[in-house]
Scaffold this motif. Sequence first.
Motif, PDB file in Angstrom:
ATOM      1  N   VAL A  14       1.431 -16.797 -11.718  1.00 37.88           N
ATOM      2  CA  VAL A  14       0.362 -16.378 -10.815  1.00 37.88           C
ATOM      3  C   VAL A  14      -0.851 -15.981 -11.640  1.00 37.88           C
ATOM      4  O   VAL A  14      -0.737 -15.334 -12.674  1.00 37.88           O
ATOM      5  CB  VAL A  14       0.799 -15.225  -9.871  1.00 37.88           C
ATOM      6  CG1 VAL A  14       1.867 -15.691  -8.919  1.00 37.88           C
ATOM      7  CG2 VAL A  14       1.261 -14.013 -10.633  1.00 37.88           C
ATOM      8  N   SER A  15      -2.031 -16.400 -11.184  1.00 37.52           N
ATOM      9  CA  SER A  15      -3.286 -16.126 -11.876  1.00 37.52           C
ATOM     10  C   SER A  15      -3.966 -14.914 -11.260  1.00 37.52           C
ATOM     11  O   SER A  15      -4.099 -14.826 -10.041  1.00 37.52           O
ATOM     12  CB  SER A  15      -4.226 -17.326 -11.777  1.00 37.52           C
ATOM     13  OG  SER A  15      -3.613 -18.470 -12.296  1.00 37.52           O
ATOM     14  N   ALA A  40       2.584 -15.382  -1.447  1.00 36.36           N
ATOM     15  CA  ALA A  40       2.144 -13.992  -1.542  1.00 36.36           C
ATOM     16  C   ALA A  40       3.118 -13.277  -2.461  1.00 36.36           C
ATOM     17  O   ALA A  40       4.274 -13.678  -2.595  1.00 36.36           O
ATOM     18  CB  ALA A  40       2.148 -13.333  -0.159  1.00 36.36           C
ATOM     19  N   VAL A  41       2.631 -12.237  -3.101  1.00 34.88           N
ATOM     20  CA  VAL A  41       3.489 -11.384  -3.911  1.00 34.88           C
ATOM     21  C   VAL A  41       3.439 -10.002  -3.283  1.00 34.88           C
ATOM     22  O   VAL A  41       2.366  -9.415  -3.146  1.00 34.88           O
ATOM     23  CB  VAL A  41       3.032 -11.337  -5.385  1.00 34.88           C
ATOM     24  CG1 VAL A  41       3.900 -10.382  -6.179  1.00 34.88           C
ATOM     25  CG2 VAL A  41       3.072 -12.732  -5.998  1.00 34.88           C
ATOM     26  N   GLU A  42       4.590  -9.531  -2.877  1.00 33.99           N
ATOM     27  CA  GLU A  42       4.700  -8.222  -2.233  1.00 33.99           C
ATOM     28  C   GLU A  42       5.272  -7.229  -3.240  1.00 33.99           C
ATOM     29  O   GLU A  42       6.322  -7.476  -3.836  1.00 33.99           O
ATOM     30  CB  GLU A  42       5.627  -8.336  -1.031  1.00 33.99           C
ATOM     31  CG  GLU A  42       5.889  -7.029  -0.319  1.00 33.99           C
ATOM     32  CD  GLU A  42       6.862  -7.222   0.823  1.00 33.99           C
ATOM     33  OE1 GLU A  42       6.433  -7.041   1.977  1.00 33.99           O
ATOM     34  OE2 GLU A  42       8.028  -7.572   0.564  1.00 33.99           O
ATOM     35  N   ALA A  43       4.570  -6.127  -3.432  1.00 31.96           N
ATOM     36  CA  ALA A  43       5.070  -5.055  -4.305  1.00 31.96           C
ATOM     37  C   ALA A  43       6.056  -4.207  -3.518  1.00 31.96           C
ATOM     38  O   ALA A  43       5.863  -3.968  -2.327  1.00 31.96           O
ATOM     39  CB  ALA A  43       3.911  -4.202  -4.808  1.00 31.96           C
ATOM     40  N   ARG A  44       7.109  -3.773  -4.178  1.00 31.77           N
ATOM     41  CA  ARG A  44       8.097  -2.912  -3.531  1.00 31.77           C
ATOM     42  C   ARG A  44       8.026  -1.517  -4.147  1.00 31.77           C
ATOM     43  O   ARG A  44       8.008  -1.380  -5.367  1.00 31.77           O
ATOM     44  CB  ARG A  44       9.503  -3.470  -3.722  1.00 31.77           C
ATOM     45  CG  ARG A  44       9.729  -4.721  -2.910  1.00 31.77           C
ATOM     46  CD  ARG A  44      11.130  -5.176  -3.040  1.00 31.77           C
ATOM     47  NE  ARG A  44      11.288  -5.734  -4.396  1.00 31.77           N
ATOM     48  CZ  ARG A  44      12.318  -6.431  -4.799  1.00 31.77           C
ATOM     49  NH1 ARG A  44      13.320  -6.632  -4.003  1.00 31.77           N
ATOM     50  NH2 ARG A  44      12.371  -6.912  -6.013  1.00 31.77           N
ATOM     51  N   THR A  56       8.471  -9.206  -4.738  1.00 28.34           N
ATOM     52  CA  THR A  56       9.088 -10.309  -4.008  1.00 28.34           C
ATOM     53  C   THR A  56       8.016 -11.373  -3.808  1.00 28.34           C
ATOM     54  O   THR A  56       6.887 -11.056  -3.433  1.00 28.34           O
ATOM     55  CB  THR A  56       9.601  -9.843  -2.629  1.00 28.34           C
ATOM     56  OG1 THR A  56      10.572  -8.811  -2.828  1.00 28.34           O
ATOM     57  CG2 THR A  56      10.224 -10.974  -1.845  1.00 28.34           C
ATOM     58  N   VAL A  57       8.357 -12.631  -4.069  1.00 29.90           N
ATOM     59  CA  VAL A  57       7.460 -13.745  -3.776  1.00 29.90           C
ATOM     60  C   VAL A  57       7.792 -14.211  -2.356  1.00 29.90           C
ATOM     61  O   VAL A  57       8.957 -14.400  -2.008  1.00 29.90           O
ATOM     62  CB  VAL A  57       7.634 -14.898  -4.783  1.00 29.90           C
ATOM     63  CG1 VAL A  57       6.879 -16.140  -4.333  1.00 29.90           C
ATOM     64  CG2 VAL A  57       7.167 -14.470  -6.172  1.00 29.90           C
TER      65      VAL A  57
END
Length: 90
Positions: A14-15, A40-44, A56-57
């Motif tokens: 991911v850039s 999307a990249v979700e932060a946990r 999580t992608v």
Amino acid sequence: MNGFSVVDDQTVDVSIGPRNVWRLTLFSPARDIDTAQRIAVEARGSSWVCQGMDATVIAPGPFGVQRYPVTAVRKLTPEELRLKKKKPKS
């Protein structure tokens, strides 16, 4: 995040700007991620992604939205970025 590229079915780059590319290793193979137009990249746990289990992608797939836990995160080195830019597109 302003872009992504699929390295293989368990690795996504991911850039975050032109010189900041982070390699995400997924917990299990994501067989359809190479056809995704967006992810999307979700932060946990917080708004920061510092290590693998922090993210999580999320990608749309043929059977609905798929979620892929991330097990490792690392920033690509300047040398890796140079090699990546030289690599011919398939």
